[in-house]
Design a protein around this motif. Structure first.
Motif, short mmCIF file in Angstrom:
data_model
loop_
_atom_site.label_atom_id
_atom_site.label_comp_id
_atom_site.label_asym_id
_atom_site.label_seq_id
_atom_site.Cartn_x
_atom_site.Cartn_y
_atom_site.Cartn_z
N GLN A 247 0.82 -1.22 0.00
CA GLN A 247 0.00 0.00 0.00
C GLN A 247 0.85 1.27 0.00
N ASP A 248 2.15 1.11 0.12
CA ASP A 248 3.08 2.24 0.11
C ASP A 248 4.49 1.66 0.17
N CYS A 249 5.48 2.43 -0.23
CA CYS A 249 6.87 2.05 0.03
C CYS A 249 7.69 3.31 0.17
N HIS A 250 8.85 3.17 0.78
CA HIS A 250 9.77 4.31 0.93
C HIS A 250 10.54 4.50 -0.38
N ALA A 251 10.98 5.72 -0.61
CA ALA A 251 11.75 6.00 -1.84
C ALA A 251 13.16 5.45 -1.77
N GLU A 252 13.67 5.25 -0.53
CA GLU A 252 15.04 4.73 -0.38
C GLU A 252 15.01 3.21 -0.28
N PRO A 253 16.08 2.54 -0.70
CA PRO A 253 16.09 1.08 -0.67
C PRO A 253 16.24 0.48 0.73
N ALA A 254 16.85 1.23 1.66
CA ALA A 254 17.08 0.71 3.02
C ALA A 254 17.58 1.87 3.87
N GLY A 255 17.65 1.66 5.19
CA GLY A 255 18.28 2.67 6.02
C GLY A 255 17.48 3.07 7.24
N ALA A 256 17.84 4.23 7.78
CA ALA A 256 17.27 4.70 9.05
C ALA A 256 15.93 5.40 8.82
N HIS A 257 14.89 4.61 8.59
CA HIS A 257 13.55 5.16 8.32
C HIS A 257 12.55 4.34 9.13
N THR A 258 12.53 4.57 10.44
CA THR A 258 11.74 3.75 11.35
C THR A 258 10.27 3.70 10.94
N GLY A 259 9.76 2.50 10.84
CA GLY A 259 8.34 2.31 10.54
C GLY A 259 8.04 2.19 9.07
N ASP A 260 9.01 2.48 8.21
CA ASP A 260 8.76 2.42 6.77
C ASP A 260 9.10 1.06 6.19
N VAL A 261 8.61 0.84 4.98
CA VAL A 261 8.82 -0.43 4.28
C VAL A 261 9.42 -0.09 2.91
#
Ligand code: PEP
Length: 264
Positions: free
Chosen positions: A68-82
């Motif tokens: 239903q959503d994804c983060h623009a970055e492939p990985a990293g310090a983005h708590t709660g994101d997928v």
């Protein structure tokens, strides 16, 4: 080109609904959808926590799964994101991006949606990009401009006719029981396709599916989904119950009925 030349897609957006108790319902959808597998692609977009379990539970069927959503970055310090890659790893082949609930609740701009679409494309996910006007924008005659601008700004240069699906979802029609007229839907889908042709070329625009979303139910599905240029639906509330979702798919059982062209 009529919608009948593109294989329709009906995708269920479960939003923030669903736990392990929903797995049986998903299996019922997957099994029931097999009857229509030749004529319509069927997808369920559950919460991220359920994708991998739905993938297992619906194994052996053609049901597609989406995030239903994804983060623009492939990985990293983005708590709660997928990340997009995590969705692929869980079994998804697509991701909804720019849903109006995210544009409103999380203040997502069309530029941030475009960044997420590009991230989805990097890992081979199809992006289902949502656009739609508010009630005030429609009443003040700005709907075509607002949606046209959202389409223009939400799609990155990686877009092709195959890796993006547009979902036209008027904000005022989501979860309200209200729907636009068939003429308004037809006109908006025409505006969107013209804008796609302008930016990505006629061939990409002709191949890209444009879904309608907003209070699609068994009772109105035949009317809404047989409009020329409507290539399926993004379904919220009615996708949570297999009986309702399968009843919507049922209209494709009579696919030989011509699509309806409405004067725009
Ligand atoms: C949606 O949230 O994408 C949607 C279309 O919801 P509903 O069908 O409940 O209006």
């Amino acid at each position: 080109m009529t919608g009948s030349l593109r294989k329709p897609l009906v995708a269920g957006n479960w939003k923030m609904n669903g736990t392990s108790a929903s797995l049986d319902e998903a299996r019922k959808i997957a099994e029931g959808a097999q009857d229509f597998a030749d004529v319509v692609d069927v997808m369920v977009c559950p919460p991220a926590t359920l994708i991998a379990r739905l993938d297992l539970r619906c194994a052996g069927t053609d049901l597609l799964l989406g995030g239903q959503d994804c983060h623009a970055e492939p990985a990293g310090a983005h708590t709660g994101d997928v990340s997009a890659d995590m969705l692929v790893d869980a079994g998804a082949s697509a991701v909804i991006l720019g849903h109006s609930e995210r544009r409103i609740d999380h203040k997502e701009s069309s530029q941030s949606v475009a960044d997420k679409v590009a991230a989805a494309h990097r890992v081979g996910l199809t992006a289902i990009v949502c656009v739609g006007e508010t009630e005030i924008e429609r009443k003040s005659g700005q709907a075509n401009n607002v949606v046209g601008e959202q389409v223009r700004l939400s799609l990155p240069s990686t877009t092709t006719g195959q890796n993006v699906v547009i979902a036209y979802e008027p904000v005022w029609a989501i979860g309200t029981g209200m729907t636009p007229t068939t003429t308004d839907i037809s006109e908006m889908h025409g505006v969107i396709r013209a804008m796609l042709a302008d930016r990505f070329g006629e061939a990409a625009a002709a191949a890209m599916r444009i879904l309608y979303g907003g209070s699609v139910k068994p009772a109105n599905a035949a009317q809404l989904l047989r409009i020329d240029n409507v290539d399926g639906a993004l379904v919220g509330g009615a996708s949570l119950k297999a009986q309702d979702f399968l009843a919507i798919l049922g209209i494709y059982g009579t696919r030989s009925v011509e699509t309806v062209s409405v004067g725009a």
